[in-house]
Design a protein around this motif. Structure first.
Motif, PDB file in Angstrom:
ATOM      1  N   THR A 288       0.775  -0.986  -0.407  1.00 12.27           N
ATOM      2  CA  THR A 288       0.086   0.056   0.082  1.00 12.27           C
ATOM      3  C   THR A 288       0.337   1.193   0.112  1.00 12.27           C
ATOM      4  O   THR A 288       1.972   1.096   0.200  1.00 12.27           O
ATOM      5  CB  THR A 288      -1.435   0.209   1.171  1.00 12.27           C
ATOM      6  OG1 THR A 288      -0.160  -0.056   2.160  1.00 12.27           O
ATOM      7  CG2 THR A 288      -1.905  -0.833   1.228  1.00 12.27           C
ATOM      8  N   GLY A 289      -0.206   1.996  -0.390  1.00  6.79           N
ATOM      9  CA  GLY A 289       1.227   3.124  -0.563  1.00  6.79           C
ATOM     10  C   GLY A 289       0.354   4.705  -0.952  1.00  6.79           C
ATOM     11  O   GLY A 289      -0.813   4.906  -0.866  1.00  6.79           O
ATOM     12  N   TRP A 290       0.897   5.930  -0.935  1.00  2.80           N
ATOM     13  CA  TRP A 290       0.415   7.193  -0.834  1.00  2.80           C
ATOM     14  C   TRP A 290       1.061   7.985  -1.600  1.00  2.80           C
ATOM     15  O   TRP A 290       2.594   8.082  -1.768  1.00  2.80           O
ATOM     16  CB  TRP A 290       0.506   8.064   0.189  1.00  2.80           C
ATOM     17  CG  TRP A 290      -0.591   7.827   1.884  1.00  2.80           C
ATOM     18  CD1 TRP A 290      -0.064   7.156   2.710  1.00  2.80           C
ATOM     19  CD2 TRP A 290      -1.597   7.487   1.709  1.00  2.80           C
ATOM     20  NE1 TRP A 290      -1.454   6.352   3.988  1.00  2.80           N
ATOM     21  CE2 TRP A 290      -2.858   6.897   3.548  1.00  2.80           C
ATOM     22  CE3 TRP A 290      -2.622   8.725   0.855  1.00  2.80           C
ATOM     23  CZ2 TRP A 290      -4.127   7.759   3.327  1.00  2.80           C
ATOM     24  CZ3 TRP A 290      -4.007   8.809   1.075  1.00  2.80           C
ATOM     25  CH2 TRP A 290      -4.616   8.214   2.518  1.00  2.80           C
ATOM     26  N   PHE A 291       0.482   8.665  -2.622  1.00  2.00           N
ATOM     27  CA  PHE A 291       0.820   9.239  -3.866  1.00  2.00           C
ATOM     28  C   PHE A 291       0.290  10.456  -3.147  1.00  2.00           C
ATOM     29  O   PHE A 291      -0.648  10.435  -2.856  1.00  2.00           O
ATOM     30  CB  PHE A 291       0.609   8.601  -5.133  1.00  2.00           C
ATOM     31  CG  PHE A 291       1.470   6.632  -5.368  1.00  2.00           C
ATOM     32  CD1 PHE A 291       0.948   6.453  -4.736  1.00  2.00           C
ATOM     33  CD2 PHE A 291       2.078   7.113  -5.907  1.00  2.00           C
ATOM     34  CE1 PHE A 291       1.246   4.555  -4.990  1.00  2.00           C
ATOM     35  CE2 PHE A 291       2.670   5.961  -6.785  1.00  2.00           C
ATOM     36  CZ  PHE A 291       2.261   4.963  -5.867  1.00  2.00           C
ATOM     37  N   ARG A 292       0.720  11.673  -4.597  1.00  2.00           N
ATOM     38  CA  ARG A 292       0.099  12.729  -4.700  1.00  2.00           C
ATOM     39  C   ARG A 292       0.164  13.516  -6.432  1.00  2.00           C
ATOM     40  O   ARG A 292       0.585  13.094  -6.610  1.00  2.00           O
ATOM     41  CB  ARG A 292       0.943  13.842  -3.128  1.00  2.00           C
ATOM     42  CG  ARG A 292       2.305  14.412  -3.869  1.00  2.00           C
ATOM     43  CD  ARG A 292       2.565  14.558  -2.881  1.00  2.00           C
ATOM     44  NE  ARG A 292       4.236  15.511  -2.505  1.00  2.00           N
ATOM     45  CZ  ARG A 292       4.832  15.456  -1.924  1.00  2.00           C
ATOM     46  NH1 ARG A 292       4.054  16.397  -0.624  1.00  2.00           N
ATOM     47  NH2 ARG A 292       6.501  15.688  -2.251  1.00  2.00           N
ATOM     48  N   GLN A 293      -0.786  14.534  -6.478  1.00  2.00           N
ATOM     49  CA  GLN A 293      -0.644  14.860  -7.424  1.00  2.00           C
ATOM     50  C   GLN A 293      -0.800  16.322  -8.018  1.00  2.00           C
ATOM     51  O   GLN A 293      -2.335  16.982  -7.183  1.00  2.00           O
ATOM     52  CB  GLN A 293      -1.268  14.038  -8.528  1.00  2.00           C
ATOM     53  CG  GLN A 293      -1.487  14.113 -10.181  1.00  2.00           C
ATOM     54  CD  GLN A 293      -2.182  13.237 -11.535  1.00  2.00           C
ATOM     55  OE1 GLN A 293      -2.769  12.392 -10.146  1.00  2.00           O
ATOM     56  NE2 GLN A 293      -1.098  13.358 -12.370  1.00  2.00           N
ATOM     57  N   THR A 294      -0.432  17.085  -8.439  1.00  3.94           N
ATOM     58  CA  THR A 294      -0.565  18.838  -8.876  1.00  3.94           C
ATOM     59  C   THR A 294      -0.806  18.916 -10.277  1.00  3.94           C
ATOM     60  O   THR A 294      -0.969  17.987 -10.883  1.00  3.94           O
ATOM     61  CB  THR A 294       0.264  19.458  -8.268  1.00  3.94           C
ATOM     62  OG1 THR A 294       1.625  19.438  -8.518  1.00  3.94           O
ATOM     63  CG2 THR A 294       0.460  19.299  -7.035  1.00  3.94           C
ATOM     64  N   PRO A 295      -1.573  19.643 -10.645  1.00  4.85           N
ATOM     65  CA  PRO A 295      -2.184  19.904 -11.830  1.00  4.85           C
ATOM     66  C   PRO A 295      -1.399  19.686 -12.745  1.00  4.85           C
ATOM     67  O   PRO A 295      -0.010  20.569 -12.711  1.00  4.85           O
ATOM     68  CB  PRO A 295      -2.824  21.155 -11.550  1.00  4.85           C
ATOM     69  CG  PRO A 295      -3.755  21.365 -10.683  1.00  4.85           C
ATOM     70  CD  PRO A 295      -2.641  20.483  -9.800  1.00  4.85           C
ATOM     71  N   GLY A 296      -1.224  19.511 -14.309  1.00  7.29           N
ATOM     72  CA  GLY A 296      -0.204  19.549 -14.719  1.00  7.29           C
ATOM     73  C   GLY A 296       0.964  18.361 -14.506  1.00  7.29           C
ATOM     74  O   GLY A 296       1.945  18.535 -15.732  1.00  7.29           O
ATOM     75  N   GLN A 297       1.868  18.168 -13.656  1.00  5.95           N
ATOM     76  CA  GLN A 297       2.339  17.202 -13.085  1.00  5.95           C
ATOM     77  C   GLN A 297       1.664  15.696 -13.375  1.00  5.95           C
ATOM     78  O   GLN A 297       1.005  15.109 -12.701  1.00  5.95           O
ATOM     79  CB  GLN A 297       3.059  17.147 -11.610  1.00  5.95           C
ATOM     80  CG  GLN A 297       3.871  19.125 -11.940  1.00  5.95           C
ATOM     81  CD  GLN A 297       4.835  19.336 -12.857  1.00  5.95           C
ATOM     82  OE1 GLN A 297       5.351  18.286 -12.308  1.00  5.95           O
ATOM     83  NE2 GLN A 297       4.980  20.535 -13.320  1.00  5.95           N
ATOM     84  N   GLU A 298       2.681  14.873 -13.010  1.00  5.62           N
ATOM     85  CA  GLU A 298       2.582  13.231 -13.090  1.00  5.62           C
ATOM     86  C   GLU A 298       3.076  12.545 -11.082  1.00  5.62           C
ATOM     87  O   GLU A 298       2.971  13.946 -10.150  1.00  5.62           O
ATOM     88  CB  GLU A 298       3.408  12.748 -13.288  1.00  5.62           C
ATOM     89  CG  GLU A 298       4.466  12.847 -15.063  1.00  5.62           C
ATOM     90  CD  GLU A 298       5.359  11.447 -15.038  1.00  5.62           C
ATOM     91  OE1 GLU A 298       5.875  11.555 -16.634  1.00  5.62           O
ATOM     92  OE2 GLU A 298       5.930  10.763 -14.002  1.00  5.62           O
ATOM     93  N   ARG A 299       1.449  11.576 -11.172  1.00  7.15           N
ATOM     94  CA  ARG A 299       1.653  11.441 -10.177  1.00  7.15           C
ATOM     95  C   ARG A 299       3.429  10.804  -9.187  1.00  7.15           C
ATOM     96  O   ARG A 299       3.355  10.205 -10.102  1.00  7.15           O
ATOM     97  CB  ARG A 299       0.634  10.369 -10.028  1.00  7.15           C
ATOM     98  CG  ARG A 299      -0.275   9.751  -8.704  1.00  7.15           C
ATOM     99  CD  ARG A 299      -1.456   9.458  -8.708  1.00  7.15           C
ATOM    100  NE  ARG A 299      -2.493   9.998  -9.352  1.00  7.15           N
ATOM    101  CZ  ARG A 299      -3.598   9.536  -9.720  1.00  7.15           C
ATOM    102  NH1 ARG A 299      -4.106   7.890  -9.664  1.00  7.15           N
ATOM    103  NH2 ARG A 299      -4.877  10.457 -10.791  1.00  7.15           N
TER     104      ARG A 299
END
Length: 122
Positions: free
Chosen positions: A34-45
């Motif tokens: 399991t994991g946590w990821f993050r993403q901002t607009p225009g960027q890869e996760r």
């Protein structure tokens, strides 16, 4: 299928803390990476933190010493405790799972995803 539900996001000031939770009604976490990821607009996760079947944990360098991932196997919840948040931590945070012993940071290798919870730091 594994269904994941995140909660705990919000808007905070820089330096404050948040705790994200990821819950599922599927098989015990001990069978999944399991994991946590993050993403901002225009960027890869991007991968933030992962915990494997044996409980081994990895973090990206930018959150080491600040974020803590943990797993409550009895309740099938995975947490991400985020301390001393920075503006650059802003993004949509996703919980993910994969039925494998390896926990890569490449989001393309993960199978199951939640809908995400927004974290905004100003």
């Amino acid at each position: 299928d594994v269904q994941l539900v995140e909660s705990g996001g919000g808007s905070v000031q820089a330096g404050e803390s948040l705790r994200l939770s990821c819950s599922t009604s599927s098989p015990p976490w001990k069978a999944y990476c399991t994991g946590w990821f993050r993403q901002t607009p225009g960027q890869e996760r991007e991968g933030v933190a992962t915990i494997d079947i044996d409980g081994h944990i990895r973090y990206i360098d930018s959150v080491k010493g600040l974020f803590t991932i943990s797993r409550d196997s009895s309740s099938s919840i995975v947490y991400l405790e985020m301390n001393r948040l920075k503006v650059e931590d802003t993004g949509m945070y996703f919980c993910a799972a994969r039925r494998d012993g390896l926990c890569p940071f490449d989001s393309r290798d993960w199978t199951y995803w939640g809908q995400g919870t927004q974290v905004t730091v100003s």
